[in-house]
Scaffold this motif. Structure first.
Motif, PDB file in Angstrom:
ATOM      1  N   HIS A  53      32.273  47.672  17.882  1.00 29.42           N
ATOM      2  CA  HIS A  53      31.053  48.264  17.325  1.00 29.42           C
ATOM      3  C   HIS A  53      31.379  49.601  16.661  1.00 29.42           C
ATOM      4  O   HIS A  53      30.915  49.896  15.555  1.00 29.42           O
ATOM      5  N   LEU A  58      28.966  49.600  13.266  1.00 31.66           N
ATOM      6  CA  LEU A  58      27.832  48.678  13.256  1.00 31.66           C
ATOM      7  C   LEU A  58      26.495  49.381  13.428  1.00 31.66           C
ATOM      8  O   LEU A  58      25.486  48.945  12.857  1.00 31.66           O
ATOM      9  N   GLN A  62      23.434  48.605  10.995  1.00 31.79           N
ATOM     10  CA  GLN A  62      22.207  48.007  11.505  1.00 31.79           C
ATOM     11  C   GLN A  62      20.971  48.851  11.187  1.00 31.79           C
ATOM     12  O   GLN A  62      19.855  48.356  11.297  1.00 31.79           O
ATOM     13  N   ILE A 135      25.193  41.184  15.916  1.00 31.30           N
ATOM     14  CA  ILE A 135      25.276  42.058  14.739  1.00 31.30           C
ATOM     15  C   ILE A 135      23.966  41.997  13.947  1.00 31.30           C
ATOM     16  O   ILE A 135      23.297  43.004  13.794  1.00 31.30           O
ATOM     17  N   ILE A 282      32.016  37.478  14.033  1.00 35.27           N
ATOM     18  CA  ILE A 282      31.680  38.835  13.592  1.00 35.27           C
ATOM     19  C   ILE A 282      31.447  38.860  12.085  1.00 35.27           C
ATOM     20  O   ILE A 282      30.486  39.465  11.592  1.00 35.27           O
ATOM     21  N   VAL A 286      28.130  39.854   9.812  1.00 40.55           N
ATOM     22  CA  VAL A 286      28.084  40.804   8.701  1.00 40.55           C
ATOM     23  C   VAL A 286      27.511  40.140   7.450  1.00 40.55           C
ATOM     24  O   VAL A 286      26.724  40.747   6.714  1.00 40.55           O
ATOM     25  N   PRO A 329      31.229  46.604   7.287  1.00 37.28           N
ATOM     26  CA  PRO A 329      29.792  46.322   7.143  1.00 37.28           C
ATOM     27  C   PRO A 329      29.044  47.375   6.329  1.00 37.28           C
ATOM     28  O   PRO A 329      28.217  47.032   5.471  1.00 37.28           O
TER      29      PRO A 329
END
Length: 478
Positions: A53, A58, A62, A135, A282, A286, A329
């Motif tokens: 993370h 992340l 997010q 995610i 993962i 994304v 990301p």
């Protein structure tokens, strides 16, 4: 296809073996050993998070997107829809074969692999330990079950209902050695025709055994156009349990990742494991963030956004370990990338120069030079794929793209042109003595690499205490 059990390796002991090997190599060469420069520590995970993370940023990504409105199909052994981490996240899906749950909402895999992958993608953060979460938290999982085992035919059959039931992304954390079957190719083409992004794990090498450096990406990950995901580590290195090859597209965290599993597998409903299955899940997560934040992008442009913003690792440009780099990301959600007309992965991977002594593989920019030509001068398709679209103009126009990151393919990090391997020497090329010295050094280095690699392989084999996930002609987990 192996979907595979998860496992970890004792890092401290491996470091000790590496230190001993370094001493042996130094003494054998009669060269004084220099102290290794300190390596920057990986970012410390915030409370209630896992290492990946923090490494991938992340939390910041997010804040921009949580995957709302996106459906991710997980083709696996089914998904435990009653798991606290997945309650309310799992749509009615489909089953392939008589042993599979008709709606996919039951995990029949012995290791709970499908539940783990679904949890890594869209696991809740408000039920149970907060560090075990997905995610795209607002995305939904579409489970397509192949039951306790799967073969290539079942995987191909599973892709069709995934598309028909509305998947925006298909996650394939499984695979088998060898080329893809005609059924798999047809099913993947069906997904492409319906604007679906297909993400698959590259596969795992056996503990202590490195596969050849090319051609060992699992199927269906090795189908042109599929996002083939290899493994990376907390320090941004290549995870040595991962397969590698010319079809590698992008890398993502693989080892030491905690995920939900059915309680029949682990009493607390959680397990920790390593494998490119994790990496693919993962990346699928994304991709869901991108598809939610950028509904204007079709599948080819979502893929282009993913690879053009990857953080370059290894030799400059595309390479056989990281592909275009490690998934990023935040950059994928914020960095402008030019529009492409077709899937940028449908170009043939080609060698391109780079510093560090290693040629990378063709980046989106390099691919724009065009596909291989036949004797008649016409473009020849790669592995049955459509002609490459030439995302190069896009990458070259984007200062943050893979080509621009280190001066572009065929250039060193300082932007100076690099001589292509096998090409004619230009000005300043070495004479006969220089060539002899280079050849001698190369042969000596190769012999040393083989010797030390053997020792490392034996050491890693002896120190391995748990199995790693592998990708089930039976297909397995990766």
């Amino acid at each position: 296809m192996p979907r595979g059990p998860t496992g970890t390796q004792p890092r401290g002991l491996l470091r000790a073996v590496a230190a001993v090997l370094a001493l042996l190599v130094g003494s054998a060469l009669g060269v004084p050993l220099l102290a290794a420069p300190a390596t920057a520590a990986a970012p410390a995970p915030a409370q209630g998070s896992q290492w990946y993370h923090a490494v991938l940023g992340l939390a910041q990504a997010q804040r921009i997107s949580q995957g709302a409105g996106v459906v991710v199909a997980v083709i696996d052994g089914g998904v435990d829809a009653d798991h606290p981490k997945l309650r309310g996240q799992v749509l009615p899906g489909a089953g392939v074969g008589p042993e599979a749950a008709p709606d996919g909402r039951r995990d029949d895999d012995p290791d709970g692999h499908g539940t783990a992958m679904a949890g890594l993608i869209a696991g809740r953060n408000d039920n149970g330990p907060p560090e075990v979460r997905g995610i795209p938290l607002a995305a939904r999982i579409l489970p397509i079950s192949t039951g306790t085992e799967a073969d290539s035919t079942e995987v191909a059959r599973g892709i069709h209902p995934a598309v028909d039931l509305g998947a925006d992304i298909i996650n394939l954390s499984l695979g088998s050695l060898g080329t893809a079957t005609p059924d798999e190719r047809e099913a993947v083409a069906y997904a492409f025709a319906h604007d679906v992004v297909v993400v698959a794990s590259a596969g795992n090498a056996e503990t202590g055994d490195r596969r050849p450096t090319t051609g060992e990406i699992n199927s269906p990950a090795n189908i042109p156009g599929v996002v083939a995901v290899t493994g990376s580590t907390a320090r941004g290195g290549f995870w040595r349990g991962s397969s590698l090859g010319a079809r590698a597209v992008i890398a993502a965290p693989a080892p030491g990742i905690r995920a939900p599993v059915p309680t029949r597998v682990s009493p607390d409903g959680l397990d920790t494991g390593a494998g490119t299955s994790n990496s693919a899940a993962i990346v699928s997560g994304v991709v869901a963030l991108i598809r939610s934040a950028r509904p204007d992008l079709d599948a080819p442009n979502v893929i282009n956004q993913l690879i053009a913003t990857a953080r370059d690792a290894g030799p400059p440009g595309r390479d056989i370990e990281f592909g275009f780099g490690i998934v990023d990301p935040g950059a994928a959600l914020t960095r402008p990338v030019s529009v492409v007309a077709t899937n940028p992965l449908l170009a043939t991977p080609t060698r391109s120069g780079g510093s560090g002594g290693g040629g990378g593989l063709g980046s989106p920019a390099a691919a724009s030079a065009g596909p291989p030509t036949g004797t008649d001068g016409r473009a020849a398709p790669a592995d049955g794929a459509a002609s490459p679209l030439g995302a190069a103009a896009d990458a070259s126009a984007d200062p943050g793209g893979p080509a621009a990151a280190d001066g572009g393919p065929g250039q060193g990090r300082d932007g100076t042109a690099a001589t292509a391997a096998g090409g004619a020497p230009g000005h300043g090329s070495p004479g006969h003595r220089g060539v002899a010295r280079v050849t001698l050094a190369w042969v000596g280095g190769l012999a040393l690499a083989v010797w030390s690699g053997g020792l490392i392989g034996v050491g890693a084999h002896l120190l391995s205490t748990r199995r790693t996930t592998t990708g089930r002609r039976s297909h397995g987990h990766s």
